[in-house]
Structure formats: structure tokens, C-alpha cells
Write a protein that holds these residues in place. Structure first.
Motif, PDB file in Angstrom:
ATOM      1  N   LYS A 108      -7.250  13.231   2.894  1.00 34.45           N
ATOM      2  CA  LYS A 108      -7.386  12.058   3.846  1.00 34.45           C
ATOM      3  C   LYS A 108      -6.217  11.019   3.273  1.00 34.45           C
ATOM      4  CE  LYS A 108     -10.322   8.454   5.308  1.00 34.45           C
ATOM      5  NZ  LYS A 108     -11.792   7.914   4.914  1.00 34.45           N
ATOM      6  N   GLY A 109      -6.015  11.073   2.008  1.00 34.71           N
ATOM      7  CA  GLY A 109      -4.946  10.033   1.517  1.00 34.71           C
ATOM      8  C   GLY A 109      -3.397  10.627   1.846  1.00 34.71           C
ATOM      9  N   ARG A 110      -3.459  12.080   1.829  1.00 28.68           N
ATOM     10  CA  ARG A 110      -2.034  12.622   2.085  1.00 28.68           C
ATOM     11  C   ARG A 110      -1.795  12.456   3.600  1.00 28.68           C
ATOM     12  NH1 ARG A 110       0.304  15.314  -1.724  1.00 28.68           N
ATOM     13  NH2 ARG A 110      -0.970  15.968  -3.477  1.00 28.68           N
ATOM     14  N   LYS A 111      -3.029  12.500   4.439  1.00 29.69           N
ATOM     15  CA  LYS A 111      -2.657  12.433   5.806  1.00 29.69           C
ATOM     16  C   LYS A 111      -2.223  10.684   5.945  1.00 29.69           C
ATOM     17  CE  LYS A 111      -3.451  13.280  10.427  1.00 29.69           C
ATOM     18  NZ  LYS A 111      -2.647  12.161  10.997  1.00 29.69           N
ATOM     19  N   LEU A 112      -2.898   9.943   5.350  1.00 31.21           N
ATOM     20  CA  LEU A 112      -2.616   8.423   5.480  1.00 31.21           C
ATOM     21  C   LEU A 112      -0.947   8.290   5.072  1.00 31.21           C
ATOM     22  CD1 LEU A 112      -3.090   5.462   6.119  1.00 31.21           C
ATOM     23  CD2 LEU A 112      -3.897   5.479   3.644  1.00 31.21           C
ATOM     24  N   ALA A 113      -0.496   8.670   3.985  1.00 32.98           N
ATOM     25  CA  ALA A 113       0.684   8.836   3.297  1.00 32.98           C
ATOM     26  C   ALA A 113       1.627   9.272   4.401  1.00 32.98           C
ATOM     27  CB  ALA A 113       0.733   9.349   2.040  1.00 32.98           C
ATOM     28  N   GLU A 114       1.362  10.427   4.998  1.00 35.58           N
ATOM     29  CA  GLU A 114       2.062  11.038   5.803  1.00 35.58           C
ATOM     30  C   GLU A 114       2.336  10.136   7.047  1.00 35.58           C
ATOM     31  OE1 GLU A 114       1.959  14.838   8.765  1.00 35.58           O
ATOM     32  OE2 GLU A 114       1.411  15.433   6.825  1.00 35.58           O
ATOM     33  N   ASP A 115       1.129   9.779   7.606  1.00 36.13           N
ATOM     34  CA  ASP A 115       1.498   9.000   8.702  1.00 36.13           C
ATOM     35  C   ASP A 115       1.951   7.535   8.545  1.00 36.13           C
ATOM     36  OD1 ASP A 115      -0.298  10.587  10.214  1.00 36.13           O
ATOM     37  OD2 ASP A 115      -2.378   9.275   9.984  1.00 36.13           O
ATOM     38  N   LEU A 116       2.096   7.091   7.349  1.00 33.07           N
ATOM     39  CA  LEU A 116       2.925   5.754   7.139  1.00 33.07           C
ATOM     40  C   LEU A 116       4.447   6.200   6.648  1.00 33.07           C
ATOM     41  CD1 LEU A 116       0.246   3.989   4.918  1.00 33.07           C
ATOM     42  CD2 LEU A 116       1.041   3.649   7.349  1.00 33.07           C
ATOM     43  N   GLY A 117       4.722   7.488   6.591  1.00 33.76           N
ATOM     44  CA  GLY A 117       6.123   7.811   6.254  1.00 33.76           C
ATOM     45  C   GLY A 117       6.235   7.858   4.654  1.00 33.76           C
ATOM     46  N   VAL A 118       5.347   7.721   3.821  1.00 38.17           N
ATOM     47  CA  VAL A 118       5.421   7.511   2.593  1.00 38.17           C
ATOM     48  C   VAL A 118       5.949   8.735   1.878  1.00 38.17           C
ATOM     49  CG1 VAL A 118       4.131   6.954   0.355  1.00 38.17           C
ATOM     50  CG2 VAL A 118       3.797   5.676   2.332  1.00 38.17           C
ATOM     51  N   SER A 119       6.903   8.753   0.857  1.00 37.90           N
ATOM     52  CA  SER A 119       7.303   9.905   0.252  1.00 37.90           C
ATOM     53  C   SER A 119       7.131   9.591  -1.432  1.00 37.90           C
ATOM     54  CB  SER A 119       8.495  10.421   0.316  1.00 37.90           C
ATOM     55  OG  SER A 119       9.527   9.315   0.340  1.00 37.90           O
ATOM     56  N   ILE A 127       0.752  -1.057   0.050  1.00 39.77           N
ATOM     57  CA  ILE A 127       0.035   0.098   0.046  1.00 39.77           C
ATOM     58  C   ILE A 127       0.798   1.163   0.091  1.00 39.77           C
ATOM     59  CG2 ILE A 127      -1.567   1.400   1.326  1.00 39.77           C
ATOM     60  CD1 ILE A 127      -2.977  -1.436   2.091  1.00 39.77           C
ATOM     61  N   MET A 128       1.852   1.247   0.760  1.00 39.65           N
ATOM     62  CA  MET A 128       2.898   2.352   0.655  1.00 39.65           C
ATOM     63  C   MET A 128       3.459   2.514  -0.522  1.00 39.65           C
ATOM     64  SD  MET A 128       4.516   1.255   4.403  1.00 39.65           S
ATOM     65  CE  MET A 128       5.759   2.851   4.387  1.00 39.65           C
ATOM     66  N   ASN A 129       3.970   1.571  -1.350  1.00 38.10           N
ATOM     67  CA  ASN A 129       4.346   1.630  -2.647  1.00 38.10           C
ATOM     68  C   ASN A 129       3.427   2.515  -3.817  1.00 38.10           C
ATOM     69  OD1 ASN A 129       6.635   0.523  -1.906  1.00 38.10           O
ATOM     70  ND2 ASN A 129       6.314  -1.462  -2.586  1.00 38.10           N
ATOM     71  N   VAL A 130       2.189   1.802  -3.490  1.00 38.19           N
ATOM     72  CA  VAL A 130       0.898   2.465  -4.317  1.00 38.19           C
ATOM     73  C   VAL A 130       0.938   3.963  -4.043  1.00 38.19           C
ATOM     74  CG1 VAL A 130      -1.326   2.378  -5.147  1.00 38.19           C
ATOM     75  CG2 VAL A 130      -0.033   0.229  -4.886  1.00 38.19           C
ATOM     76  N   LEU A 131       0.953   4.260  -2.567  1.00 37.76           N
ATOM     77  CA  LEU A 131       0.644   5.673  -2.085  1.00 37.76           C
ATOM     78  C   LEU A 131       1.802   6.447  -2.538  1.00 37.76           C
ATOM     79  CD1 LEU A 131      -0.691   5.128   1.277  1.00 37.76           C
ATOM     80  CD2 LEU A 131      -1.771   6.207  -0.329  1.00 37.76           C
ATOM     81  N   GLY A 132       3.062   6.019  -2.657  1.00 36.71           N
ATOM     82  CA  GLY A 132       4.265   6.773  -3.000  1.00 36.71           C
ATOM     83  C   GLY A 132       4.230   6.940  -4.750  1.00 36.71           C
ATOM     84  N   ALA A 133       3.702   6.030  -5.382  1.00 42.93           N
ATOM     85  CA  ALA A 133       3.696   6.298  -6.765  1.00 42.93           C
ATOM     86  C   ALA A 133       2.576   7.339  -7.087  1.00 42.93           C
ATOM     87  CB  ALA A 133       3.114   4.944  -7.585  1.00 42.93           C
ATOM     88  N   VAL A 134       1.369   7.188  -6.417  1.00 38.25           N
ATOM     89  CA  VAL A 134       0.610   8.195  -6.488  1.00 38.25           C
ATOM     90  C   VAL A 134       0.733   9.609  -6.338  1.00 38.25           C
ATOM     91  CG1 VAL A 134      -1.855   9.063  -5.968  1.00 38.25           C
ATOM     92  CG2 VAL A 134      -1.541   6.571  -6.443  1.00 38.25           C
ATOM     93  N   LEU A 135       1.834   9.577  -5.264  1.00 37.44           N
ATOM     94  CA  LEU A 135       2.236  10.997  -4.836  1.00 37.44           C
ATOM     95  C   LEU A 135       3.336  11.509  -6.060  1.00 37.44           C
ATOM     96  CD1 LEU A 135       3.247  10.553  -1.041  1.00 37.44           C
ATOM     97  CD2 LEU A 135       1.730  12.341  -2.195  1.00 37.44           C
ATOM     98  N   SER A 136       3.700  10.629  -6.977  1.00 38.88           N
ATOM     99  CA  SER A 136       4.941  10.764  -7.949  1.00 38.88           C
ATOM    100  C   SER A 136       4.123  10.992  -9.282  1.00 38.88           C
ATOM    101  CB  SER A 136       5.814   9.768  -8.167  1.00 38.88           C
ATOM    102  OG  SER A 136       6.330   9.521  -6.766  1.00 38.88           O
ATOM    103  N   SER A 137       2.877  10.299  -9.495  1.00 41.66           N
ATOM    104  CA  SER A 137       2.450  10.499 -11.022  1.00 41.66           C
ATOM    105  C   SER A 137       0.922  10.335 -10.813  1.00 41.66           C
ATOM    106  CB  SER A 137       2.818   9.327 -11.698  1.00 41.66           C
ATOM    107  OG  SER A 137       2.293   9.277 -12.832  1.00 41.66           O
TER     108      SER A 137
END
Length: 115
Positions: A73-84, A22-32
Motif C-alpha cells: 500500500k505504501g509503495r502504491k502511495l509513493a508511486e501515485d505521488l511520483g516518489v522515487s 510526506i514525499m520526502n519521508v517516503l523517498g527516504a524510506v525507499l532508500s533506507s
């Protein structure tokens, strides 16, 4: 929080899903915002990425408009998980193909002579 997402995605895909998935998908969505680039950047199986995006969309972590993006809400989840954001680093010498040009030294010399 993430455990429920993992269970739901696993039910849909029959693929083992980890928090890291899930972190990998979130990080990818942050990128593209492009689906295929998200699949590439996440390095997760296509069905897992597609179902993860759909589950996250239904739970209001992701919105799909002209592209795919995280909601607040998704940005908060990514932040909470330490996703960049994920960055693909490509070798400038081989354009990311993974070729060691030194192995082709003799051929390159011959090519330069001919051209």
C-alpha cells in the motif's frame, strides 16, 4: 488521501506539513530502512519524520520489523505521488563536506614538501 495524513501529522507535531514533506519521508524510506538515515535523507525535522513514520505505520503504509519499509500500500502511495528513492550525492574531492580544496592549494603544497 494525503490531506488527511498531513492534518494528522500537523496535530501531533505543531509543525507545518506539506505533501512534499510526506514525499520526502517516503523517498527516504525507499532508500533506507534505518531511522536515522531516513531522517538525514528526508531533510525534514526529526519530530516530523518520527510522527510521519508512525502515522504511515498505523495506516498500513509502512511496516517496522528489522527495519523500516513500505508495505505494498505504501509503495502504491509513493508511486501515485511520483516518489522515487533519494540519493545523497557526495563530492569525491571533499567527501561531501562542501570544502573547496582549491582554497587550500598553498597549504597542500607545503604539506607535500614536508611529507
Amino acid at each position: 488521501m494525503v490531506e488527511g495524513l498531513i492534518r494528522e501529522i500537523e496535530k501531533r507535531t505543531n509543525i507545518q506539513v506539506y505533501e512534499r514533506s510526506i514525499m520526502n519521508v517516503l523517498g527516504a524510506v525507499l532508500s533506507s530502512d534505518d531511522f536515522w538515515e531516513i531522517v538525514d535523507l528526508s531533510e525534514e525535522p526529526l519530530p516530523l519524520v518520527a510522527h510521519t513514520i508512525d502515522v504511515l505505520r498505523k495506516k498500513d503504509y509502512i511496516r517496522i520489523e528489522e527495519g523500516i519499509s513500505l508495505t505494498e500500500k505504501g509503495r502504491k502511495l509513493a508511486e501515485d505521488l511520483g516518489v522515487s528513492p533519494i540519493k545523497k550525492l557526495y563530492c569525491r574531492r571533499c567527501s561531501g563536506r562542501g570544502l573547496d580544496l582549491d582554497e587550500f592549494g598553498e597549504i597542500l603544497k607545503e604539506f607535500r614538501k614536508v611529507t
